[in-house]
Design an enzyme around this catalytic site. Structure first.
Site, PDB file in Angstrom:
ATOM      1  N   ARG A 102     -36.121  -6.346   2.778  1.00  0.00           N
ATOM      2  CA  ARG A 102     -36.683  -7.563   2.190  1.00  0.00           C
ATOM      3  C   ARG A 102     -36.736  -7.513   0.673  1.00  0.00           C
ATOM      4  O   ARG A 102     -36.504  -8.534   0.010  1.00  0.00           O
ATOM      5  CB  ARG A 102     -38.102  -7.816   2.708  1.00  0.00           C
ATOM      6  CG  ARG A 102     -38.211  -8.217   4.154  1.00  0.00           C
ATOM      7  CD  ARG A 102     -39.616  -8.743   4.464  1.00  0.00           C
ATOM      8  NE  ARG A 102     -40.672  -7.897   3.937  1.00  0.00           N
ATOM      9  CZ  ARG A 102     -41.207  -6.868   4.599  1.00  0.00           C
ATOM     10  NH1 ARG A 102     -40.752  -6.555   5.802  1.00  0.00           N
ATOM     11  NH2 ARG A 102     -42.182  -6.154   4.068  1.00  0.00           N
ATOM     12  N   TYR A 139     -29.089  10.508   9.023  1.00  0.00           N
ATOM     13  CA  TYR A 139     -29.519  10.749   7.650  1.00  0.00           C
ATOM     14  C   TYR A 139     -28.848  11.985   7.048  1.00  0.00           C
ATOM     15  O   TYR A 139     -28.508  12.001   5.855  1.00  0.00           O
ATOM     16  CB  TYR A 139     -31.044  10.904   7.600  1.00  0.00           C
ATOM     17  CG  TYR A 139     -31.798   9.756   8.228  1.00  0.00           C
ATOM     18  CD1 TYR A 139     -31.357   8.445   8.086  1.00  0.00           C
ATOM     19  CD2 TYR A 139     -32.949   9.981   8.987  1.00  0.00           C
ATOM     20  CE1 TYR A 139     -32.048   7.385   8.665  1.00  0.00           C
ATOM     21  CE2 TYR A 139     -33.644   8.933   9.566  1.00  0.00           C
ATOM     22  CZ  TYR A 139     -33.179   7.640   9.410  1.00  0.00           C
ATOM     23  OH  TYR A 139     -33.871   6.598   9.984  1.00  0.00           O
ATOM     24  N   LYS A 157     -43.940   4.398  -1.135  1.00  0.00           N
ATOM     25  CA  LYS A 157     -45.328   4.815  -1.042  1.00  0.00           C
ATOM     26  C   LYS A 157     -45.784   4.696   0.417  1.00  0.00           C
ATOM     27  O   LYS A 157     -45.268   3.852   1.145  1.00  0.00           O
ATOM     28  CB  LYS A 157     -46.212   3.986  -1.984  1.00  0.00           C
ATOM     29  CG  LYS A 157     -46.250   2.484  -1.654  1.00  0.00           C
ATOM     30  CD  LYS A 157     -47.211   2.169  -0.531  1.00  0.00           C
ATOM     31  CE  LYS A 157     -46.895   0.871   0.137  1.00  0.00           C
ATOM     32  NZ  LYS A 157     -47.601   0.716   1.425  1.00  0.00           N
ATOM     33  N   LEU A 202     -38.533   5.256   4.968  1.00  0.00           N
ATOM     34  CA  LEU A 202     -38.864   5.591   6.354  1.00  0.00           C
ATOM     35  C   LEU A 202     -40.378   5.476   6.592  1.00  0.00           C
ATOM     36  O   LEU A 202     -41.144   5.297   5.641  1.00  0.00           O
ATOM     37  CB  LEU A 202     -38.406   7.026   6.644  1.00  0.00           C
ATOM     38  CG  LEU A 202     -36.904   7.279   6.569  1.00  0.00           C
ATOM     39  CD1 LEU A 202     -36.615   8.780   6.577  1.00  0.00           C
ATOM     40  CD2 LEU A 202     -36.178   6.583   7.704  1.00  0.00           C
TER      41      LEU A 202
END
Length: 332
Positions: free
Chosen positions: A21, A61, A100, A77
C-alpha cells in the site's frame, strides 16, 4: 557501494500490506531507488507483487538474499520475523531497512546493531512519520519559544478493531497494540524530548481470547524532567495526534503519524487569549524515508545514529512491558 547516479537496487522480503500500500509505491516514485526483486514463500504472490513494480519475482527469502544484484533489502514481514531475517540479510552483506517494530526485544536490537556495525552496513528502522516535515515545523516553534518552556507532552495512536484473522492478534508473530501502535507514541516522545527517556509506569490491557495486548498507556520522563503520557490501542476510535503543553501555550498536531502524501497538516497553537492555526505544505514521508535510506547506503550520512535510535526504542518498549508487569505482549 551504489554510485551516486545509479538507483539503489532494493530487494523486498515479503508482500505485506504496508509494503504494497505504501512503501513499495513510494520506492517506485523515488528517483534514487529501484525495486529490483520481491520475494514471497508463495510463487504466485511474488509474481503478482513483482508485476506491479516491474521487479523480478523470487520464491523464497533466502534466494533473494543470494542475489548479487541486490544491495539492500526492505523487510515488511510480521514483527517476530524481522530480527531473524534482518540478521540473515546483514550476514549476506545487505543494507537493511526493516519495518517497525524492528524487533520484539531489546537484545535482538543490540545483536542486529552489532552485526551492522561490524559489516559497515546500514540498519534502519522504518518509522516513516519522522521523515515528514510537519515535525520539523513543531520543533522550530518550540525552539522559538512559541509556547514558552515545554512542561508536558502527550501522544495518542489508536484505531478501530482489526479483522479477527489479522496477524496483530497473533502473539507468536509479534502481535499486540504496544508493538503495532504504541511504538509510535514512544518514538515521538524520544524525538521531541531528546536525551534519555525513562518509563515511570505503564499498563497493558489484554484480550483473553487472543493473548495479545489490545491497548495500553505509559508515563514517561525525559532527562530534564518533562513528562509524557502516551496511550494506544486497536479497539478505539481513530486518533493519531500529540500535544505539547508549555508555560505559555500548547501545540496540537492531528494526523501526526500516518498522513497521506496529499495531506496538508494543520498545526494549532493555543495561547491564553487566542488560537492560531498554521496550514503546512503537504509532504511525502514514505518517499522521504526511501530517499534517506538510499543516502545512508551511499555514505551521505552516518548510519550510527539510526542503529542507536533503534536500540533505544527497543529498550524503551521492553521497559514499558516491565513496568506493566507480566502478561500478553512479552517477548519469548
Amino acid at each position: 557501494m551504489t554510485g551516486r547516479t545509479t538507483p539503489l537496487p532494493v530487494g523486498v522480503l515479503g508482500c505485506g500490506g504496508i509494503a504494497m500500500r505504501r512503501m513499495l509505491p513510494a520506492m517506485a516514485r523515488t528517483p534514487g531507488v529501484r525495486v529490483t526483486a520481491i520475494a514471497s514463500r508463495d510463487r504466485d504472490r511474488a509474481a503478482s507483487a513483482a508485476d506491479r513494480f516491474d521487479a523480478d519475482p523470487v520464491q523464497g527469502y533466502e534466494r533473494l538474499l543470494e542475489r548479487e544484484d541486490i544491495t539492500a533489502v526492505y523487510i515488511p514481514l510480521p514483527p517476530a520475523l524481522h530480527a531473524p531475517w534482518a540478521a540473515r540479510a546483514l550476514k549476506a552483506g545487505k543494507h537493511v531497512l526493516v519495518e517497525k517494530p524492528m524487533v520484539t526485544g531489546a537484545g535482538q536490537a543490540r545483536d542486529l546493531a552489532g552485526l551492522a556495525e561490524e559489516g559497515g552496513l546500514v540498519l534502519m528502522e522504518s518509522f516513516m512519520f519522522l521523515h515528514h516535515s510537519q515535525h520539523a515545523a513543531v520543533t522550530e516553534l518550540l525552539e522559538r519559544g512559541e509556547i514558552g518552556e515545554l512542561r508536558q507532552m502527550s501522544a495518542e495512536f489508536g484505531f478501530p478493531p482489526l479483522p479477527a484473522q489479522d496477524i496483530r492478534h497473533r502473539p507468536e508473530l509479534g502481535g499486540g497494540a504496544l508493538l503495532d501502535a504504541g511504538v509510535y507514541t514512544l518514538r515521538v516522545t524520544q524525538h521531541l524530548l531528546g536525551g534519555t527517556v525513562s518509563v515511570v509506569g505503564a499498563a497493558l490491557t489484554a484480550d483473553a481470547s487472543t493473548g495479545v495486548d489490545v491497548g495500553g498507556a505509559a508515563l514517561l520522563r525525559g532527562g530534564d524532567g518533562v513528562g509524557s503520557h502516551v496511550s494506544f490501542g486497536f479497539r478505539h476510535s481513530y486518533r493519531s495526534a500529540y500535544i505539547l503543553w508549555g508555560s505559555a501555550g500548547r501545540i496540537v498536531l492531528d494526523r501526526a503519524f500516518t498522513p497521506p502524501p496529499e495531506h496538508r497538516p494543520v498545526l494549532r497553537i493555543e495561547r491564553q487569549d487566542r488560537v492560531e492555526e498554521l496550514t503546512l505544505a503537504a509532504d511525502d514521508q514514505f518517499a522521504n524515508i526511501a530517499a534517506r535510506f538510499a543516502d545512508l547506503v551511499r555514505g551521505r550520512a552516518d548510519p550510527a545514529a539510526e542503529r542507536a535510535a533503534a536500540v533505544r526504542q527497543a529498550e524503551l518498549v521492553d521497559a514499558v512491558r516491565a513496568a506493566a508487569g507480566p502478561g500478553p505482549g512479552s517477548p519469548p
